[in-house]
Design a protein around this motif. Structure first.
Motif, short mmCIF file in Angstrom:
data_model
loop_
_atom_site.label_atom_id
_atom_site.label_comp_id
_atom_site.label_asym_id
_atom_site.label_seq_id
_atom_site.Cartn_x
_atom_site.Cartn_y
_atom_site.Cartn_z
N VAL A 253 113.52 2.14 40.59
CA VAL A 253 112.41 1.72 39.74
C VAL A 253 112.62 0.26 39.35
CG1 VAL A 253 112.12 4.08 38.87
CG2 VAL A 253 113.52 2.44 37.58
N GLN A 254 111.77 -0.21 38.49
CA GLN A 254 111.86 -1.58 37.98
C GLN A 254 111.78 -1.52 36.47
OE1 GLN A 254 110.08 -5.32 40.01
NE2 GLN A 254 108.43 -4.59 38.72
N ILE A 255 112.69 -2.25 35.78
CA ILE A 255 112.74 -2.24 34.32
C ILE A 255 112.86 -3.68 33.80
CG2 ILE A 255 113.74 0.07 34.21
CD1 ILE A 255 116.47 -1.21 33.68
N PRO A 256 112.59 -3.91 32.52
CA PRO A 256 112.77 -5.26 31.96
C PRO A 256 114.24 -5.65 31.92
CG PRO A 256 111.36 -3.91 30.55
CD PRO A 256 112.00 -2.98 31.52
N ARG A 257 114.49 -6.94 31.86
CA ARG A 257 115.85 -7.42 31.65
C ARG A 257 116.32 -6.94 30.27
NH1 ARG A 257 117.44 -10.92 35.42
NH2 ARG A 257 119.23 -11.44 34.12
N PRO A 258 117.57 -6.51 30.13
CA PRO A 258 118.01 -5.92 28.85
C PRO A 258 117.92 -6.87 27.67
CG PRO A 258 119.88 -6.27 30.34
CD PRO A 258 118.64 -6.47 31.15
N GLU A 259 118.18 -8.17 27.89
CA GLU A 259 118.12 -9.11 26.78
C GLU A 259 116.68 -9.30 26.29
OE1 GLU A 259 118.23 -11.50 30.66
OE2 GLU A 259 119.25 -9.75 29.79
N ARG A 260 115.72 -9.27 27.21
CA ARG A 260 114.32 -9.35 26.81
C ARG A 260 113.88 -8.08 26.09
NH1 ARG A 260 110.93 -13.35 28.93
NH2 ARG A 260 112.01 -14.83 30.29
N PHE A 261 114.38 -6.94 26.58
CA PHE A 261 114.06 -5.66 25.94
C PHE A 261 114.53 -5.68 24.49
CE2 PHE A 261 114.54 -1.26 24.80
CZ PHE A 261 113.58 -0.56 25.52
N ALA A 262 115.76 -6.15 24.25
CA ALA A 262 116.31 -6.17 22.90
C ALA A 262 115.48 -7.03 21.96
CB ALA A 262 117.75 -6.67 22.94
N ILE A 263 115.14 -8.24 22.39
CA ILE A 263 114.37 -9.14 21.52
C ILE A 263 112.95 -8.62 21.33
CG2 ILE A 263 113.51 -11.49 21.26
CD1 ILE A 263 116.59 -11.15 20.98
N HIS A 264 112.35 -8.09 22.38
CA HIS A 264 111.00 -7.55 22.28
C HIS A 264 110.96 -6.38 21.29
CE1 HIS A 264 107.49 -5.09 23.68
NE2 HIS A 264 106.93 -6.27 23.68
N LYS A 265 112.01 -5.57 21.26
CA LYS A 265 112.04 -4.44 20.32
C LYS A 265 112.03 -4.91 18.87
CE LYS A 265 111.83 -0.63 22.64
NZ LYS A 265 110.70 0.32 22.40
N LEU A 266 112.63 -6.07 18.60
CA LEU A 266 112.56 -6.62 17.24
C LEU A 266 111.12 -6.93 16.86
CD1 LEU A 266 115.56 -9.14 17.36
CD2 LEU A 266 115.54 -6.86 16.30
N ILE A 267 110.37 -7.47 17.81
CA ILE A 267 108.97 -7.81 17.56
C ILE A 267 108.13 -6.56 17.38
CG2 ILE A 267 106.93 -8.89 18.59
CD1 ILE A 267 108.92 -10.79 20.06
N VAL A 268 108.30 -5.60 18.29
CA VAL A 268 107.51 -4.38 18.24
C VAL A 268 107.79 -3.59 16.97
CG1 VAL A 268 107.14 -2.15 19.38
CG2 VAL A 268 107.30 -4.21 20.75
N ALA A 269 109.06 -3.55 16.56
CA ALA A 269 109.40 -2.81 15.34
C ALA A 269 108.65 -3.35 14.14
CB ALA A 269 110.91 -2.89 15.10
N ASP A 270 108.48 -4.66 14.05
CA ASP A 270 107.75 -5.23 12.92
C ASP A 270 106.26 -4.91 13.01
OD1 ASP A 270 107.71 -6.97 10.52
OD2 ASP A 270 106.41 -8.20 11.79
N ARG A 271 105.72 -4.86 14.21
CA ARG A 271 104.31 -4.51 14.36
C ARG A 271 104.05 -3.07 13.90
NH1 ARG A 271 101.18 -5.73 19.70
NH2 ARG A 271 99.52 -6.04 18.20
N ARG A 272 105.04 -2.22 14.03
CA ARG A 272 104.86 -0.79 13.72
C ARG A 272 105.29 -0.40 12.32
NH1 ARG A 272 107.52 1.53 19.38
NH2 ARG A 272 105.56 1.73 20.56
#
Length: 339
Positions: A253-272
């Protein structure tokens, strides 16, 4: 949280199995390689004839790694039987070494999507489904609590790439999902379908695409589906990496780079944080914190680059990251130490 590495034998087995799956995909070359340049990038196609018609099948971006594999396509095809036996053996090694496997429902779905070309044509597995696969990429053990599913299996792709490729999946994802007992969930306003709900459980499959302003549903022609537009998603799925879901002999499969995933989760958590998905926000922060712990130790340069990239994108990005980091003082300290 204590970070426990997989054994050296397990890490080598995972990398070998991933390499063999990439070889397997390159061995499917039928005709000659055609190059197409778009937007400063080169994309490779398998060009072949069926009867009187010329066909082309998208292979991937023209990276040196893909070019090298395609140059060996005939050799790789000849070694298919031995390669598949080795793949099965390596998958057994990973199970014995404690790699967490993909459940049957998710594994069969990912396998069907892989065979249809969803990942070849730019689809990227995101969310907790992708997070679980970092056990192989990062060589660390995750416990069952960390991998507890939210019930969603999310896929994302760029609309522009989907339009530009000029190729389509070999089987429509909607048809695959319905054969696996998922029912379409039409949109409230325009009836476009971008998510499916399992009719015998709580699992939900959703297709997503980056938005740059209004978060609207958009078509993904290459994948044959519509997708919900989301802001900040372009950052997550840029430069995805190959990974293996441990089902049968592995599913590429194809997945995001782990460092981008980590930073993106910080953003998404605040949106939610203030909406109906507050429980998901807690999981987002936990996943971000765990990956930051690992990456700060093992890949600090990658984590620093990803953080600087996100912070450079504007004050709203910085505000969302800082709001989540205020709840994660340990992660905030580790990111400060990267400077």
């Amino acid at each position: 949280m204590t970070i426990t590495s997989h054994s050296r034998a397990a890490q080598v087995a995972y990398q070998d199995l991933l390499r063999l799956h990439l070889d397997e995909s390159a061995s499917d070359l039928i005709g000659s390689i055609e190059e197409r340049a778009r937007g400063g990038r080169v994309y490779l196609y398998d060009k072949f004839r069926i009867g009187t018609q010329m066909k082309s099948r998208y292979l991937g971006e023209g990276t040196p790694e893909l070019r090298a594999r395609l140059a060996r396509a005939a050799e790789l095809k000849a070694g298919a039987e031995a390669r598949r036996a080795t793949m099965a053996r390596l998958a057994r090694v990973l199970r014995a070494e404690g790699f967490i496997t993909t459940d049957r429902d998710t594994g069969s779905l990912l396998l069907a999507f892989a065979r249809a070309g969803v990942f070849r044509l730019g689809g990227t597995l995101v969310g907790t489904g992708a997070y679980a696969l970092y056990q192989g990429e990062l060589g660390v053990r995750f416990d069952s609590d960390e991998l507890a599913q939210t019930g969603d299996i999310d896929f994302a792709s760029f609309e522009r790439l989907s339009v530009a490729l000029g190729d389509t999946v070999e089987a429509n994802p909607g048809d695959i999902l319905q054969s696996l007992k998922f029912d379409p969930v039409p949109g409230v306003h325009d009836r476009q379908v971008w998510k499916w709900r399992q009719n015998r459980g709580e699992a939900m499959v959703e297709f997503l695409t980056p938005a740059f302003g209004a978060e609207e549903v958009k078509p993904l022609p290459a994948l044959g589906v519509s997708a919900q537009g989301l802001n900040y998603l372009n950052y997550l799925i840029a430069e995805p990496i190959p990974a293996l879901a441990l089902y049968r002999s592995g599913v590429l499969v194809q997945i995001p780079r782990p460092e981008r995933f980590a930073i993106h989760k910080l953003i998404v958590a605040d949106r939610r944080r203030d909406g109906p998905d507050r429980a998901k926000a807690r999981k987002d922060r936990a996943q971000a914190a765990h990956l930051i712990d690992i990456l700060a130790e093992d890949r600090p340069d990658d984590l620093r680059d990803a953080l600087e990239d996100a912070r450079s994108r504007g004050p709203r990005w910085r505000e969302r990251m800082d709001a989540s980091l205020a709840r994660l003082p340990g992660s905030a300290a580790r990111l400060r130490d990267l400077a």
